[in-house]
Motif scaffolding. Structure first.
Motif, PDB file in Angstrom:
ATOM      1  N   PRO A  45       0.820  -1.209   0.000  1.00 12.59           N
ATOM      2  CA  PRO A  45       0.000   0.000   0.000  1.00 12.59           C
ATOM      3  C   PRO A  45       0.855   1.261   0.000  1.00 12.59           C
ATOM      4  N   ILE A  46       0.349   2.314  -0.610  1.00 11.97           N
ATOM      5  CA  ILE A  46       1.131   3.531  -0.762  1.00 11.97           C
ATOM      6  C   ILE A  46       1.211   4.289   0.557  1.00 11.97           C
ATOM      7  N   ASP A  47       2.148   5.197   0.632  1.00 11.48           N
ATOM      8  CA  ASP A  47       2.256   6.126   1.751  1.00 11.48           C
ATOM      9  C   ASP A  47       1.209   7.219   1.518  1.00 11.48           C
ATOM     10  N   SER A  48       0.049   7.081   2.122  1.00 14.43           N
ATOM     11  CA  SER A  48      -1.059   7.995   1.847  1.00 14.43           C
ATOM     12  C   SER A  48      -0.770   9.415   2.319  1.00 14.43           C
ATOM     13  N   GLU A  49      -0.001   9.552   3.388  1.00 13.48           N
ATOM     14  CA  GLU A  49       0.345  10.888   3.880  1.00 13.48           C
ATOM     15  C   GLU A  49       1.269  11.595   2.885  1.00 13.48           C
ATOM     16  N   LEU A  50       2.246  10.858   2.358  1.00 10.25           N
ATOM     17  CA  LEU A  50       3.165  11.449   1.389  1.00 10.25           C
ATOM     18  C   LEU A  50       2.411  11.835   0.124  1.00 10.25           C
ATOM     19  N   PHE A  51       1.513  10.972  -0.323  1.00  8.01           N
ATOM     20  CA  PHE A  51       0.752  11.308  -1.527  1.00  8.01           C
ATOM     21  C   PHE A  51      -0.060  12.574  -1.313  1.00  8.01           C
ATOM     22  N   HIS A  52      -0.743  12.665  -0.179  1.00  9.72           N
ATOM     23  CA  HIS A  52      -1.562  13.842   0.099  1.00  9.72           C
ATOM     24  C   HIS A  52      -0.708  15.100   0.127  1.00  9.72           C
ATOM     25  N   GLU A  53       0.468  14.996   0.714  1.00  2.00           N
ATOM     26  CA  GLU A  53       1.392  16.135   0.772  1.00  2.00           C
ATOM     27  C   GLU A  53       1.787  16.587  -0.635  1.00  2.00           C
ATOM     28  N   LYS A  54       2.133  15.632  -1.495  1.00  2.00           N
ATOM     29  CA  LYS A  54       2.528  15.954  -2.867  1.00  2.00           C
ATOM     30  C   LYS A  54       1.347  16.524  -3.656  1.00  2.00           C
ATOM     31  N   LEU A  55       0.159  15.966  -3.440  1.00  2.00           N
ATOM     32  CA  LEU A  55      -1.025  16.448  -4.144  1.00  2.00           C
ATOM     33  C   LEU A  55      -1.340  17.883  -3.753  1.00  2.00           C
ATOM     34  N   MET A  56      -1.231  18.198  -2.467  1.00  2.00           N
ATOM     35  CA  MET A  56      -1.553  19.546  -2.007  1.00  2.00           C
ATOM     36  C   MET A  56      -0.618  20.592  -2.608  1.00  2.00           C
ATOM     37  N   VAL A  57       0.603  20.211  -2.913  1.00  3.20           N
ATOM     38  CA  VAL A  57       1.510  21.133  -3.602  1.00  3.20           C
ATOM     39  C   VAL A  57       0.939  21.470  -4.983  1.00  3.20           C
ATOM     40  N   GLN A  58       0.443  20.461  -5.676  1.00  2.00           N
ATOM     41  CA  GLN A  58      -0.159  20.687  -6.984  1.00  2.00           C
ATOM     42  C   GLN A  58      -1.417  21.548  -6.867  1.00  2.00           C
ATOM     43  N   VAL A  59      -2.217  21.270  -5.855  1.00  2.00           N
ATOM     44  CA  VAL A  59      -3.464  22.015  -5.665  1.00  2.00           C
ATOM     45  C   VAL A  59      -3.183  23.480  -5.376  1.00  2.00           C
ATOM     46  N   GLN A  60      -2.174  23.745  -4.547  1.00  2.00           N
ATOM     47  CA  GLN A  60      -1.842  25.129  -4.204  1.00  2.00           C
ATOM     48  C   GLN A  60      -1.397  25.934  -5.415  1.00  2.00           C
ATOM     49  N   ASN A  61      -0.807  25.251  -6.391  1.00  2.00           N
ATOM     50  CA  ASN A  61      -0.343  25.931  -7.598  1.00  2.00           C
ATOM     51  C   ASN A  61      -1.354  25.857  -8.742  1.00  2.00           C
ATOM     52  N   SER A  62      -2.534  25.298  -8.455  1.00  2.00           N
ATOM     53  CA  SER A  62      -3.534  25.102  -9.498  1.00  2.00           C
ATOM     54  C   SER A  62      -4.197  26.410  -9.900  1.00  2.00           C
ATOM     55  N   THR A  63      -4.644  26.483 -11.139  1.00  2.00           N
ATOM     56  CA  THR A  63      -5.384  27.655 -11.608  1.00  2.00           C
ATOM     57  C   THR A  63      -6.796  27.682 -11.042  1.00  2.00           C
ATOM     58  N   PHE A  64      -7.270  26.528 -10.557  1.00  2.00           N
ATOM     59  CA  PHE A  64      -8.607  26.453  -9.968  1.00  2.00           C
ATOM     60  C   PHE A  64      -8.450  26.243  -8.474  1.00  2.00           C
ATOM     61  N   GLN A  65      -8.937  27.190  -7.695  1.00  2.00           N
ATOM     62  CA  GLN A  65      -8.825  27.093  -6.255  1.00  2.00           C
ATOM     63  C   GLN A  65     -10.153  26.659  -5.661  1.00  2.00           C
ATOM     64  N   LYS A  66     -10.157  25.473  -5.075  1.00  2.00           N
ATOM     65  CA  LYS A  66     -11.371  24.878  -4.526  1.00  2.00           C
ATOM     66  C   LYS A  66     -11.750  25.548  -3.210  1.00  2.00           C
ATOM     67  N   THR A  67     -13.066  25.688  -3.001  1.00  2.00           N
ATOM     68  CA  THR A  67     -13.575  26.177  -1.720  1.00  2.00           C
ATOM     69  C   THR A  67     -14.188  25.009  -0.982  1.00  2.00           C
ATOM     70  N   PRO A  68     -14.375  25.130   0.331  1.00  2.00           N
ATOM     71  CA  PRO A  68     -14.921  24.009   1.101  1.00  2.00           C
ATOM     72  C   PRO A  68     -16.267  23.546   0.560  1.00  2.00           C
ATOM     73  N   VAL A  69     -16.554  22.288   0.753  1.00  2.00           N
ATOM     74  CA  VAL A  69     -17.775  21.701   0.191  1.00  2.00           C
ATOM     75  C   VAL A  69     -19.016  22.402   0.685  1.00  2.00           C
ATOM     76  N   SER A  70     -19.020  22.902   1.918  1.00  2.00           N
ATOM     77  CA  SER A  70     -20.205  23.534   2.451  1.00  2.00           C
ATOM     78  C   SER A  70     -20.495  24.872   1.780  1.00  2.00           C
ATOM     79  N   GLN A  71     -19.509  25.453   1.082  1.00  2.00           N
ATOM     80  CA  GLN A  71     -19.676  26.762   0.477  1.00  2.00           C
ATOM     81  C   GLN A  71     -19.720  26.716  -1.051  1.00  2.00           C
ATOM     82  N   LYS A  72     -19.252  25.642  -1.648  1.00  2.00           N
ATOM     83  CA  LYS A  72     -19.091  25.637  -3.096  1.00  2.00           C
ATOM     84  C   LYS A  72     -20.320  25.137  -3.815  1.00  2.00           C
ATOM     85  N   ALA A  73     -20.452  25.513  -5.071  1.00  2.00           N
ATOM     86  CA  ALA A  73     -21.538  24.994  -5.885  1.00  2.00           C
ATOM     87  C   ALA A  73     -21.271  23.555  -6.252  1.00  2.00           C
TER      88      ALA A  73
END
Length: 387
Positions: free
Chosen positions: A352-380
């Motif tokens: 099984p993968i290192d899920s914490e490491l994957f999440h850390e790497k993914l969040m780097v991509q998300v922070q640099n993304s052109t689309f910035q997600k808002t929390p589910v309770s606020q977003k369409a």
């Protein structure tokens, strides 16, 4: 309970299709409510759905309303786990669209919540209803193919133009979708790859090309090599940038090989298993006698989405076994997460993968993304489109 009252969260293209199916095609099911924080989507629901289908602007309002027994979640990928967990907490049965989520850490939390609940939990893996893949799974489980040696899937007929990606700012972004061809188009193949063979790899080495053919953030071309515990190997090749594309799944075992392509299942069956032939043959050049067998398969591609909804409804009403338990969504997602992580680290990834490491790497991509997600309770909850 004589009927299951369903609510749908996310009235995008898939949500609308599911609404019509629940209204017209699923015995024992009733569409009781829809939910979407986009007023325009609810206007569509008011115009096209019966008056007795209630409309809600927020998931919390829907969950508290007492109008539904089960919820079908057809929202953006990131929101599947938190909404499922919330719905289970309200004592509702939950059916989620694919993929199970974007990263395994969140999906495992969803699975844990489902395990603590006595509610039914399913995922819309509609390709599991396809007679081709059901027959393949049956042949492998029965031992007809023998021990698996190699799996190869070339799935390059997911062609998508630049205009497709330009149709929504969330498309093909790390912040909006959480991935590209692996997460949007390929979840069904990644699920079937392990579901039909009964095998998950022990390690993965993948090469992902990001924005190779299109002006996008995420991957649109992938080649992945995997190794299994029994020594078998596998290859998974996919892209949205080639035309014409190929969809060919080939599995080799001790007793020959099975090929699924062009809607047909062909078994190249060895009269003598290869290990036995190799041990007994003394003629130098030579190979086992091979029979090309066209395996009969039921016509059509199965009931697809309606089949999953029908099975899920029957599971609630009659305790019918689930064809696609929600907990199994983590398997295909593990494969795509491992491929991303291998590409980002330029290295092998053990499962099984290192899920914490994957999440850390993914969040780097998300922070640099052109689309910035808002929390589910606020977003369409209205960006869930067709694949």
């Amino acid at each position: 309970m004589e009927k299951v009252r369903f609510g749908i969260i996310g009235v995008g293209n898939m949500g609308r299709a599911h609404a019509h199916s629940l209204l017209n095609d699923i015995k024992g099911a009733e569409l009781a409510a829809v939910c979407d924080s986009s007023p325009e989507r609810l206007d569509w629901a008011e115009e096209h759905l019966p008056d007795n289908v209630q409309r809600f602007l927020s998931p919390e309002e829907l969950f508290k309303s007492g109008t539904i027994d089960a919820v079908l979640i057809a929202t953006p990928h990131y929101d599947h786990p938190p909404l499922a967990i919330e719905a289970l907490g309200y004592g509702l049965h939950v059916l989620i669209e694919k993929p199970a989520g974007v990263y395994t850490k969140a999906v495992q939390e969803m699975n844990d919540a489902a395990a603590k609940s006595d509610r039914k939990f399913g995922i819309m893996y509609n390709q599991r209803t396809n007679p081709l893949y059901q027959k393949l799974r049956e042949l492998i489980k029965s031992g007809e193919l023998g021990e698996i040696r190699r799996t190869n899937w070339i799935i390059t007929n997911w062609y998508r133009s630049q205009s497709y990606y330009d149709s929504g700012g969330w498309r093909a972004t790390w912040g909006g979708e959480g991935g590209g061809v692996l997460l949007n188009q390929d979840p069904h193949q990644l699920d079937l790859w392990q579901w039909t063979t009964g095998m998950m790899p022990k390690r993965v080495r993948a090469f992902c090309h990001f924005g190779k053919y299109r002006n996008i953030e995420v991957e649109d071309d992938v080649t992945a090599y995997v190794e299994y515990e029994n020594g078998a190997t596998g290859l998974f090749i996919t892209t949205t940038g080639e035309a014409p594309g190929t969809n060919r799944f080939e599995i080799t075992g001790d007793n020959g090989k099975i090929v699924i392509e062009d809607g047909k299942l062909t078994f190249f069956r060895l009269r003598t298993p290869e290990p036995q032939f190799n041990a007994e043959y003394t003629g130098g050049f030579g190979s086992p006698e091979c029979w090309k067998c066209e395996i009969p398969v039921a016509p059509g591609d199965g009931d697809q989405h309606k089949g999953i909804m029908r099975n899920f409804t029957n599971a609630i009403l009659h305790d019918e076994p689930l064809l696609a338990p929600g907990e199994e969504g983590i398997h295909g997602l593990t494969l795509s997460n491992a491929m991303y992580l291998s590409a980002w680290t330029d290295n092998w990834v053990d499962l099984p993968i290192d899920s914490e490491l994957f999440h850390e790497k993914l969040m780097v991509q998300v922070q640099n993304s052109t689309f910035q997600k808002t929390p589910v309770s606020q977003k369409a909850l209205d960006v869930s489109g067709t694949h």
